[in-house]
Design a protein around this motif. Structure first.
Motif, PDB file in Angstrom:
ATOM      1  N   LEU A 139      86.646 -29.553 -16.955  1.00  0.00           N
ATOM      2  CA  LEU A 139      85.571 -30.239 -17.659  1.00  0.00           C
ATOM      3  C   LEU A 139      84.512 -30.591 -16.619  1.00  0.00           C
ATOM      4  CD1 LEU A 139      87.671 -32.749 -19.826  1.00  0.00           C
ATOM      5  CD2 LEU A 139      86.920 -30.462 -20.452  1.00  0.00           C
ATOM      6  N   VAL A 140      83.289 -30.112 -16.810  1.00  0.00           N
ATOM      7  CA  VAL A 140      82.246 -30.357 -15.819  1.00  0.00           C
ATOM      8  C   VAL A 140      81.033 -31.008 -16.474  1.00  0.00           C
ATOM      9  CG1 VAL A 140      81.413 -27.971 -16.053  1.00  0.00           C
ATOM     10  CG2 VAL A 140      80.763 -29.321 -14.055  1.00  0.00           C
ATOM     11  N   ASP A 141      80.606 -32.134 -15.914  1.00  0.00           N
ATOM     12  CA  ASP A 141      79.466 -32.877 -16.424  1.00  0.00           C
ATOM     13  C   ASP A 141      78.156 -32.187 -16.031  1.00  0.00           C
ATOM     14  OD1 ASP A 141      77.987 -35.500 -17.220  1.00  0.00           O
ATOM     15  OD2 ASP A 141      77.396 -35.143 -15.134  1.00  0.00           O
ATOM     16  N   ALA A 142      77.190 -32.167 -16.972  1.00  0.00           N
ATOM     17  CA  ALA A 142      75.899 -31.537 -16.710  1.00  0.00           C
ATOM     18  C   ALA A 142      74.762 -32.539 -16.676  1.00  0.00           C
ATOM     19  CB  ALA A 142      75.608 -30.476 -17.764  1.00  0.00           C
ATOM     20  N   ASP A 143      75.075 -33.827 -16.612  1.00  0.00           N
ATOM     21  CA  ASP A 143      74.028 -34.837 -16.649  1.00  0.00           C
ATOM     22  C   ASP A 143      73.652 -35.353 -15.259  1.00  0.00           C
ATOM     23  OD1 ASP A 143      73.862 -34.766 -19.427  1.00  0.00           O
ATOM     24  OD2 ASP A 143      75.489 -36.206 -19.654  1.00  0.00           O
ATOM     25  N   GLY A 144      74.436 -35.010 -14.255  1.00  0.00           N
ATOM     26  CA  GLY A 144      74.092 -35.419 -12.906  1.00  0.00           C
ATOM     27  C   GLY A 144      73.128 -34.418 -12.302  1.00  0.00           C
ATOM     28  N   THR A 202      70.031 -30.955 -25.021  1.00  0.00           N
ATOM     29  CA  THR A 202      68.708 -30.391 -25.283  1.00  0.00           C
ATOM     30  C   THR A 202      68.815 -28.882 -25.509  1.00  0.00           C
ATOM     31  OG1 THR A 202      68.296 -29.957 -22.952  1.00  0.00           O
ATOM     32  CG2 THR A 202      67.683 -32.135 -23.790  1.00  0.00           C
ATOM     33  N   PRO A 203      67.824 -28.275 -26.170  1.00  0.00           N
ATOM     34  CA  PRO A 203      67.842 -26.816 -26.342  1.00  0.00           C
ATOM     35  C   PRO A 203      67.953 -26.076 -25.009  1.00  0.00           C
ATOM     36  CG  PRO A 203      66.214 -27.791 -27.801  1.00  0.00           C
ATOM     37  CD  PRO A 203      66.705 -28.900 -26.915  1.00  0.00           C
ATOM     38  N   ALA A 204      67.274 -26.581 -23.986  1.00  0.00           N
ATOM     39  CA  ALA A 204      67.339 -25.931 -22.670  1.00  0.00           C
ATOM     40  C   ALA A 204      68.751 -25.979 -22.114  1.00  0.00           C
ATOM     41  CB  ALA A 204      66.371 -26.605 -21.706  1.00  0.00           C
ATOM     42  N   LEU A 205      69.433 -27.108 -22.304  1.00  0.00           N
ATOM     43  CA  LEU A 205      70.796 -27.222 -21.809  1.00  0.00           C
ATOM     44  C   LEU A 205      71.734 -26.298 -22.571  1.00  0.00           C
ATOM     45  CD1 LEU A 205      72.689 -28.785 -19.847  1.00  0.00           C
ATOM     46  CD2 LEU A 205      73.198 -30.300 -21.769  1.00  0.00           C
ATOM     47  N   LEU A 206      71.568 -26.223 -23.876  1.00  0.00           N
ATOM     48  CA  LEU A 206      72.398 -25.330 -24.684  1.00  0.00           C
ATOM     49  C   LEU A 206      72.254 -23.889 -24.210  1.00  0.00           C
ATOM     50  CD1 LEU A 206      71.701 -26.791 -28.247  1.00  0.00           C
ATOM     51  CD2 LEU A 206      73.767 -27.086 -26.884  1.00  0.00           C
ATOM     52  N   ALA A 207      71.025 -23.487 -23.885  1.00  0.00           N
ATOM     53  CA  ALA A 207      70.790 -22.125 -23.403  1.00  0.00           C
ATOM     54  C   ALA A 207      71.485 -21.906 -22.059  1.00  0.00           C
ATOM     55  CB  ALA A 207      69.294 -21.864 -23.281  1.00  0.00           C
ATOM     56  N   ARG A 208      71.436 -22.894 -21.185  1.00  0.00           N
ATOM     57  CA  ARG A 208      72.067 -22.739 -19.872  1.00  0.00           C
ATOM     58  C   ARG A 208      73.584 -22.669 -19.995  1.00  0.00           C
ATOM     59  NH1 ARG A 208      69.113 -26.144 -15.157  1.00  0.00           N
ATOM     60  NH2 ARG A 208      70.270 -24.608 -13.935  1.00  0.00           N
ATOM     61  N   VAL A 209      74.156 -23.437 -20.903  1.00  0.00           N
ATOM     62  CA  VAL A 209      75.602 -23.372 -21.135  1.00  0.00           C
ATOM     63  C   VAL A 209      75.993 -21.962 -21.559  1.00  0.00           C
ATOM     64  CG1 VAL A 209      77.485 -24.170 -22.616  1.00  0.00           C
ATOM     65  CG2 VAL A 209      75.864 -25.824 -21.673  1.00  0.00           C
ATOM     66  N   ALA A 231      75.447 -19.330 -18.638  1.00  0.00           N
ATOM     67  CA  ALA A 231      76.261 -19.477 -17.428  1.00  0.00           C
ATOM     68  C   ALA A 231      77.673 -18.951 -17.612  1.00  0.00           C
ATOM     69  CB  ALA A 231      76.303 -20.939 -16.992  1.00  0.00           C
ATOM     70  N   GLY A 232      78.168 -18.935 -18.862  1.00  0.00           N
ATOM     71  CA  GLY A 232      79.516 -18.423 -19.099  1.00  0.00           C
ATOM     72  C   GLY A 232      80.557 -19.471 -19.428  1.00  0.00           C
ATOM     73  N   ALA A 233      80.113 -20.710 -19.731  1.00  0.00           N
ATOM     74  CA  ALA A 233      81.065 -21.747 -20.135  1.00  0.00           C
ATOM     75  C   ALA A 233      81.635 -21.421 -21.509  1.00  0.00           C
ATOM     76  CB  ALA A 233      80.378 -23.116 -20.160  1.00  0.00           C
ATOM     77  N   ASP A 234      82.829 -21.935 -21.787  1.00  0.00           N
ATOM     78  CA  ASP A 234      83.452 -21.692 -23.085  1.00  0.00           C
ATOM     79  C   ASP A 234      82.869 -22.569 -24.178  1.00  0.00           C
ATOM     80  OD1 ASP A 234      85.822 -19.763 -22.802  1.00  0.00           O
ATOM     81  OD2 ASP A 234      86.175 -21.136 -21.138  1.00  0.00           O
ATOM     82  N   ASP A 235      82.524 -23.812 -23.835  1.00  0.00           N
ATOM     83  CA  ASP A 235      82.163 -24.758 -24.885  1.00  0.00           C
ATOM     84  C   ASP A 235      81.304 -25.876 -24.308  1.00  0.00           C
ATOM     85  OD1 ASP A 235      82.074 -25.924 -27.376  1.00  0.00           O
ATOM     86  OD2 ASP A 235      84.255 -26.047 -27.627  1.00  0.00           O
ATOM     87  N   LEU A 236      80.678 -26.636 -25.204  1.00  0.00           N
ATOM     88  CA  LEU A 236      79.896 -27.809 -24.843  1.00  0.00           C
ATOM     89  C   LEU A 236      80.427 -28.987 -25.636  1.00  0.00           C
ATOM     90  CD1 LEU A 236      77.393 -29.067 -23.406  1.00  0.00           C
ATOM     91  CD2 LEU A 236      76.086 -28.502 -25.462  1.00  0.00           C
TER      92      LEU A 236
END
Length: 357
Positions: A58-63, A96-103, A106-111
């Protein structure tokens, strides 16, 4: 929840927010995960890329969001990661839409959106066990297949990626030849990366040709040529030392040198037409060397179709941008000319009015 046993499953939580990290740890602890490692930053978790990659991250994307996604992409794409197929969930407070696109890219399984409940965490983990998507491998992406439909002309097979989370939780770890599964999957990825990388190089060369051939080389063409070196470097590190593929290394290095030469020529203001043509010829030779069993005509047709489609998408975006700019300009002009919508003179006051019928 189905009867899964997590007593052999390892997890890592990367989150600078101590309280949030503890929530995740407590949930996984109650699910009886064997080992749960906490990291307060991506940099402190970099060792997961070289040894002991767990079954779930599990990796946080808010930092540091850039660091987070560099980590995700490295985990999925670096050739020496012990388990590049590990289950990977990105967490955030602000989807955000930008974050959803990056997820997705990048190859993550889920958000997973914070704040979370124990049930939400459990449900996502069960989803990774029971409904994980197959993986696709391209020149710069490895991860779940998110295509609604394959693009015309492309042939990208889907990999049933090893899922150690599922194997352990479902009690199949002892029966499964995990080492063999990993070796087979890694071999598939290596082969696909070589093939897709060589095709990407040919794509960049063909796209850039018209722009390089102009009296003043186009910036877009130079930018695309500049990307060739990175794909060549990735291809080279996926070649074995010596052996039957040594000729591919020679061609690949020649392509990189020629691309750099063309950029140097462009900086001087003149690009040699023969060198531009030679780049395309050598890029096609690289494709043929990497995938000798496939017809060069078919590969060239695929590249040309991709370039044509890409140019069409660029044109559509340019037209949409121009139309939006024209609409904005017309609206601004109309507001200036229409007293009802124009700004009031200085020194006057306005009151809000109810909308019309």
């Amino acid at each position: 929840m189905p009867d899964y046993d997590f007593s052999q499953v390892d997890a890592a939580i990367i989150d600078p927010q101590v309280n949030t990290a503890r929530v995740f740890r407590d949930v996984l602890g109650r699910m009886s995960f064997r080992r749960i490692e906490l990291f307060d930053s991506v940099k402190s978790a970099v060792g997961l890329l070289s040894a002991g990659t767990p079954d779930l991250i599990l990796v946080d994307a808010d930092g540091d969001v850039d660091e987070a996604f560099r980590f995700v992409r490295a985990l999925r794409n670096e050739p020496n990661v012990p388990n590049s197929f590990t289950g990977l969930i990105v967490t955030t407070w602000a989807p955000t839409p930008a974050l959803l696109a990056r997820v997705a890219n990048a190859g993550a399984d889920d958000l997973l959106l914070k704040p979370v409940s124990p049930k939400q965490v459990k449900d996502r983990i069960i989803s990774l066990i029971e409904g994980r998507k197959g993986f696709v491998v391209t020149a710069d992406y490895t991860g779940p297949d998110r295509r609604k439909a394959p693009r015309e002309g492309t042939q990208v097979p889907v990999l049933d990626a090893p899922n150690t989370l599922r194997l352990k939780a479902s009690g199949q770890w002892a029966q499964a030849t995990v080492r063999g599964l990993m070796a087979e999957a890694n071999g598939f990825v290596t082969t696909q990366k070589r093939m897709r990388g060589s095709i990407q190089v040919a794509f960049l060369a063909e796209f850039a040709m018209p722009g390089l051939s102009r009296s003043t080389p186009e910036r877009s063409a130079l930018d695309h040529i500049g990307r060739i070196g990175g794909f060549i470097d990735d291809l080279l590190r996926r070649l074995p030392d010596g052996g039957d593929l040594a000729h591919i290394e020679t061609v690949a290095k020649s392509v990189k040198r020629l691309a750099e030469k063309l950029r140097g020529q462009a900086d001087q203001g003149t690009v040699e037409a023969d060198d531009v043509a030679q780049l395309q010829t050598m890029a096609r030779a690289l494709m043929q060397g990497v995938d000798p069993d496939r017809s060069l005509t078919d590969m060239t047709r695929e590249v040309t179709a991709a370039v044509t489609g890409y140019r069409a998408r660029l044109e559509q975006m340019a037209q949409a941008k121009a139309a939006a700019a024209a609409t904005a300009a017309a609206s601004a002009a109309g507001a200036t000319e229409n007293p009802a919508t124009a700004a009031p003179p200085a020194g006057t006051t306005t009151t809000a009015s109810a909308p019309g019928p």
